[in-house]
Design an enzyme around this catalytic site. Sequence first.
Site, PDB file in Angstrom:
ATOM      1  N   THR A   1      13.805   3.530   1.792  1.00  0.00           N
ATOM      2  CA  THR A   1      14.495   4.641   2.458  1.00  0.00           C
ATOM      3  C   THR A   1      15.801   4.992   1.745  1.00  0.00           C
ATOM      4  O   THR A   1      16.622   5.725   2.278  1.00  0.00           O
ATOM      5  CB  THR A   1      14.793   4.323   3.947  1.00  0.00           C
ATOM      6  OG1 THR A   1      15.746   3.249   4.011  1.00  0.00           O
ATOM      7  CG2 THR A   1      13.539   3.915   4.694  1.00  0.00           C
TER       8      THR A   1
ATOM      9  N   SER B   1      17.558  -0.778  14.744  1.00  0.00           N
ATOM     10  CA  SER B   1      18.271   0.483  14.466  1.00  0.00           C
ATOM     11  C   SER B   1      17.454   1.689  14.937  1.00  0.00           C
ATOM     12  O   SER B   1      18.013   2.671  15.434  1.00  0.00           O
ATOM     13  CB  SER B   1      18.609   0.606  12.975  1.00  0.00           C
ATOM     14  OG  SER B   1      17.452   0.862  12.197  1.00  0.00           O
TER      15      SER B   1
ATOM     16  N   LYS C   1       9.181  10.759  15.346  1.00  0.00           N
ATOM     17  CA  LYS C   1       9.068   9.827  16.475  1.00  0.00           C
ATOM     18  C   LYS C   1      10.127  10.117  17.522  1.00  0.00           C
ATOM     19  O   LYS C   1       9.883  10.018  18.721  1.00  0.00           O
ATOM     20  CB  LYS C   1       9.245   8.388  15.993  1.00  0.00           C
ATOM     21  CG  LYS C   1       8.016   7.840  15.359  1.00  0.00           C
ATOM     22  CD  LYS C   1       8.147   6.353  15.177  1.00  0.00           C
ATOM     23  CE  LYS C   1       6.800   5.793  14.781  1.00  0.00           C
ATOM     24  NZ  LYS C   1       6.806   4.384  14.563  1.00  0.00           N
TER      25      LYS C   1
ATOM     26  N   SER D   1      24.844   4.917  12.712  1.00  0.00           N
ATOM     27  CA  SER D   1      24.738   3.546  13.198  1.00  0.00           C
ATOM     28  C   SER D   1      26.100   3.000  13.593  1.00  0.00           C
ATOM     29  O   SER D   1      27.139   3.389  13.056  1.00  0.00           O
ATOM     30  CB  SER D   1      24.146   2.657  12.101  1.00  0.00           C
ATOM     31  OG  SER D   1      22.781   2.920  11.979  1.00  0.00           O
TER      32      SER D   1
ATOM     33  N   CYS E   1      26.366   7.605   9.359  1.00  0.00           N
ATOM     34  CA  CYS E   1      25.785   8.929   9.114  1.00  0.00           C
ATOM     35  C   CYS E   1      26.304  10.008  10.059  1.00  0.00           C
ATOM     36  O   CYS E   1      25.973  11.181   9.900  1.00  0.00           O
ATOM     37  CB  CYS E   1      24.265   8.871   9.243  1.00  0.00           C
ATOM     38  SG  CYS E   1      23.521   7.652   8.177  1.00  0.00           S
TER      39      CYS E   1
ATOM     40  N   ASP F   1       0.852  -1.191   0.000  1.00  0.00           N
ATOM     41  CA  ASP F   1       0.000   0.000   0.000  1.00  0.00           C
ATOM     42  C   ASP F   1       0.897   1.254   0.000  1.00  0.00           C
ATOM     43  O   ASP F   1       1.748   1.395   0.881  1.00  0.00           O
ATOM     44  CB  ASP F   1      -0.868  -0.034   1.287  1.00  0.00           C
ATOM     45  CG  ASP F   1      -1.819   1.152   1.363  1.00  0.00           C
ATOM     46  OD1 ASP F   1      -1.653   2.116   0.581  1.00  0.00           O
ATOM     47  OD2 ASP F   1      -2.717   1.110   2.230  1.00  0.00           O
TER      48      ASP F   1
ATOM     49  N   GLU G   1      29.835   7.369   3.997  1.00  0.00           N
ATOM     50  CA  GLU G   1      29.711   5.936   4.282  1.00  0.00           C
ATOM     51  C   GLU G   1      29.996   5.169   3.001  1.00  0.00           C
ATOM     52  O   GLU G   1      30.267   3.987   3.035  1.00  0.00           O
ATOM     53  CB  GLU G   1      28.270   5.651   4.775  1.00  0.00           C
ATOM     54  CG  GLU G   1      27.980   4.219   5.185  1.00  0.00           C
ATOM     55  CD  GLU G   1      27.533   3.304   4.034  1.00  0.00           C
ATOM     56  OE1 GLU G   1      27.392   2.106   4.266  1.00  0.00           O
ATOM     57  OE2 GLU G   1      27.348   3.786   2.905  1.00  0.00           O
TER      58      GLU G   1
ATOM     59  N   ASN H   1      17.229   9.130   2.195  1.00  0.00           N
ATOM     60  CA  ASN H   1      18.356   9.220   3.127  1.00  0.00           C
ATOM     61  C   ASN H   1      19.634   9.616   2.394  1.00  0.00           C
ATOM     62  O   ASN H   1      19.954   9.056   1.346  1.00  0.00           O
ATOM     63  CB  ASN H   1      18.556   7.858   3.823  1.00  0.00           C
ATOM     64  CG  ASN H   1      19.407   7.952   5.091  1.00  0.00           C
ATOM     65  OD1 ASN H   1      20.031   8.978   5.343  1.00  0.00           O
ATOM     66  ND2 ASN H   1      19.422   6.893   5.869  1.00  0.00           N
TER      67      ASN H   1
ATOM     68  N   HIS I   1      18.790  13.798  12.492  1.00  0.00           N
ATOM     69  CA  HIS I   1      19.227  12.919  11.400  1.00  0.00           C
ATOM     70  C   HIS I   1      17.955  12.288  10.824  1.00  0.00           C
ATOM     71  O   HIS I   1      17.081  11.836  11.567  1.00  0.00           O
ATOM     72  CB  HIS I   1      20.172  11.834  11.930  1.00  0.00           C
ATOM     73  CG  HIS I   1      20.414  10.748  10.938  1.00  0.00           C
ATOM     74  ND1 HIS I   1      20.886  11.007   9.667  1.00  0.00           N
ATOM     75  CD2 HIS I   1      20.203   9.398  10.989  1.00  0.00           C
ATOM     76  CE1 HIS I   1      20.957   9.874   8.994  1.00  0.00           C
ATOM     77  NE2 HIS I   1      20.550   8.879   9.762  1.00  0.00           N
TER      78      HIS I   1
HETATM   79  P1  HMG Z   1       9.116  -2.197   7.778  1.00  0.00           P
HETATM   80  O1  HMG Z   1       9.459  -3.065   8.928  1.00  0.00           O
HETATM   81  O2  HMG Z   1       8.857  -2.861   6.476  1.00  0.00           O
HETATM   82  O3  HMG Z   1       7.907  -1.251   8.067  1.00  0.00           O
HETATM   83  O4  HMG Z   1      10.276  -1.128   7.549  1.00  0.00           O
HETATM   84  P2  HMG Z   1       6.747  -1.371   9.163  1.00  0.00           P
HETATM   85  O5  HMG Z   1       5.947  -2.590   8.894  1.00  0.00           O
HETATM   86  O6  HMG Z   1       7.305  -1.150  10.529  1.00  0.00           O
HETATM   87  O7  HMG Z   1       5.909  -0.086   8.718  1.00  0.00           O
HETATM   88  C1  HMG Z   1       6.467   1.170   8.853  1.00  0.00           C
HETATM   89  C2  HMG Z   1       5.390   2.086   9.410  1.00  0.00           C
HETATM   90  O8  HMG Z   1       4.381   2.213   8.404  1.00  0.00           O
HETATM   91  C3  HMG Z   1       4.692   1.547  10.648  1.00  0.00           C
HETATM   92  O9  HMG Z   1       4.407   2.646  11.483  1.00  0.00           O
HETATM   93  C4  HMG Z   1       3.390   0.996  10.099  1.00  0.00           C
HETATM   94  O10 HMG Z   1       2.331   0.951  11.044  1.00  0.00           O
HETATM   95  C5  HMG Z   1       3.107   1.979   8.995  1.00  0.00           C
HETATM   96  P3  HMG Z   1       4.859   2.606  13.045  1.00  0.00           P
HETATM   97  O11 HMG Z   1       4.210   1.421  13.635  1.00  0.00           O
HETATM   98  O12 HMG Z   1       6.377   2.461  13.003  1.00  0.00           O
HETATM   99  O13 HMG Z   1       4.402   3.928  13.544  1.00  0.00           O
HETATM  100  N1  HMG Z   1       2.224   1.464   7.945  1.00  0.00           N
HETATM  101  C6  HMG Z   1       1.236   2.191   7.381  1.00  0.00           C
HETATM  102  N2  HMG Z   1       0.826   3.457   7.597  1.00  0.00           N
HETATM  103  C7  HMG Z   1      -0.213   3.920   6.800  1.00  0.00           C
HETATM  104  N3  HMG Z   1      -0.847   3.153   5.867  1.00  0.00           N
HETATM  105  C8  HMG Z   1      -0.448   1.888   5.643  1.00  0.00           C
HETATM  106  C9  HMG Z   1       0.635   1.357   6.418  1.00  0.00           C
HETATM  107  N4  HMG Z   1       1.274   0.167   6.425  1.00  0.00           N
HETATM  108  C10 HMG Z   1       2.234   0.244   7.374  1.00  0.00           C
HETATM  109  N5  HMG Z   1      -1.071   1.146   4.724  1.00  0.00           N
HETATM  110  C11 HMG Z   1      12.091  -0.012   8.687  1.00  0.00           C
HETATM  111  C12 HMG Z   1      10.586  -0.081   8.454  1.00  0.00           C
HETATM  112  C13 HMG Z   1      12.468   1.254   9.425  1.00  0.00           C
HETATM  113  C14 HMG Z   1      12.519  -1.230   9.499  1.00  0.00           C
HETATM  114  C15 HMG Z   1      12.775  -0.056   7.293  1.00  0.00           C
HETATM  115  O14 HMG Z   1      12.398   1.061   6.523  1.00  0.00           O
HETATM  116  C16 HMG Z   1      14.292  -0.120   7.370  1.00  0.00           C
HETATM  117  O15 HMG Z   1      14.897  -1.154   7.611  1.00  0.00           O
HETATM  118  N6  HMG Z   1      14.968   1.050   7.092  1.00  0.00           N
HETATM  119  C17 HMG Z   1      16.428   1.127   7.096  1.00  0.00           C
HETATM  120  C18 HMG Z   1      16.978   1.344   8.486  1.00  0.00           C
HETATM  121  C19 HMG Z   1      16.682   2.732   9.035  1.00  0.00           C
HETATM  122  O16 HMG Z   1      16.391   3.656   8.319  1.00  0.00           O
HETATM  123  N7  HMG Z   1      16.836   2.875  10.361  1.00  0.00           N
HETATM  124  C20 HMG Z   1      16.612   4.144  11.016  1.00  0.00           C
HETATM  125  C21 HMG Z   1      17.436   4.309  12.285  1.00  0.00           C
HETATM  126  S1  HMG Z   1      19.159   3.932  12.038  1.00  0.00           S
HETATM  127  C22 HMG Z   1      19.760   5.337  11.198  1.00  0.00           C
HETATM  128  O17 HMG Z   1      19.108   6.335  11.128  1.00  0.00           O
HETATM  129  C23 HMG Z   1      21.128   5.218  10.574  1.00  0.00           C
HETATM  130  C24 HMG Z   1      21.137   5.087   9.071  1.00  0.00           C
HETATM  131  O18 HMG Z   1      20.823   6.358   8.494  1.00  0.00           O
HETATM  132  C25 HMG Z   1      22.497   4.576   8.589  1.00  0.00           C
HETATM  133  C26 HMG Z   1      23.773   5.275   9.033  1.00  0.00           C
HETATM  134  O19 HMG Z   1      23.969   5.680  10.176  1.00  0.00           O
HETATM  135  O20 HMG Z   1      24.681   5.322   8.138  1.00  0.00           O
HETATM  136  C27 HMG Z   1      20.103   4.104   8.556  1.00  0.00           C
END
Ligand code: HMG
Length: 390
Positions: A152, A201, A242, A309, A111, A29, A79, A276, A233
Amino acid sequence: MNIGIDRLSFYTSNYYVDLKTLAEARSVDPDKYYIGIGQEKMGIPPPDEDVVTLAASAAYPLMRDGELDGVELLLFATESGIDQSKAAGIYVHGLLEMSPRCRTVELKQACYSGTAALQLAIGFVARNPGKKALVISSDIARYELGSPGEATQGCGAVAMLVSANPRLVAIEPESGYYTEDVMDFWRPNYRSEALVDGKYSTMVYIHALLESWKQYAELTDRTLTDFDRFCYHIPFTKMAEKAHQKLSRKLKSPIEKAEIAGLLEGSLRYSRITGNCYAGSMYVGLASLLDTDGEDLTNKRIGLYSYGSGCVGEFFSGVVQPGYREVLYADQHRNLLENRTELTYQQYEDIFNYGVPVDGGEYVFPQYKTGPFRFSGISQHKREYESLVD
Ligand code: HMG
């Protein structure tokens, strides 16, 4: 003496994928992306764009405006390193025809490295108040096709001129920082896509925020009401919202959604449509805030949270300087973001799979739409770049 960011220029690829297109291909979706993680588009670099060309294109306006005269330190944060030995900043130094009287080095800590570079540059200027430093954060966020991280992805670079008496944002001296050895996101040398424990993460990001804030608050006695805006970030915009919610709750001053929007929305606009940019992400947010916030931010304090990270977090702050609007590159940023080319799903997948050749062969890359510089090929194991500046 105030020290901080004197000019700030941002650049991203000229190509993007709308997350509605990705949602259709993945049978998801689209609201999961648009609302759930708060992302609408992701920037995709064509084969002749890499972290060097993104970085040089971000810094080009500074070169054009004569701002690089007197720069004696170039710090390149990424990175997405392209060589185990040579700093990517040296290619940028050459493309920008900078003075040889310059220290150039590359920094890495996911990052967070852009903030490490900024703080080191501030130390350099404190010791040499007449001199300037150029800090460039440049990255390509790449996850496996079909993985939860895919939506992302993004790419971009931010070039910041750091000086005494800065015209944009004076960085305040106090900082709270936090390091912990965790495996939430990493990329072994043999992989071009990051590995990530996604949900974990997001928890570590928040934990490092609370710990960094604790030290910052001890040092300054400030509370959340001492800030006019926040810039986090931004791996995806929902993460920043959040994080602010969690911090407010932890400090027992819960906050309404509308209030969060007022404090953060300006900083999220660019990231929502670029994705990102890893080391540059928080600074893309800062550019977005300064360029697009409807209110005059003069003398306003901005809370800044940088996270990388692995992990390192840092909370610090800056004060927007009088006359800042006169030295923004807002029109240029708007023009860039409004004139990008949308990719079909198939074009995206073809570009993704093309990657960067690693077989040591000879390559000439086709010319796509880039900024003033392009990655034209590889010959005898050496990357070749081309300047398109007249
Ligand atoms: P996921 O597990 O597929 O997603 O990926 P989900 O099932 O948790 O859904 C995400 C949100 O969408 C949830 O909201 C759902 O409810 C909502 P929440 O419960 O979290 O509030 N949702 C909907 N909302 C409206 N309508 C819908 C619907 N369906 C679902 N139909 C995950 C999420 C973050 C795990 C993934 O994107 C990921 O792995 N991302 C990469 C890692 C990342 O970005 N981490 C962030 C922190 S670490 C960081 O910032 C460092 C980084 O930049 C790297 C560095 O330092 O170099 C990553």
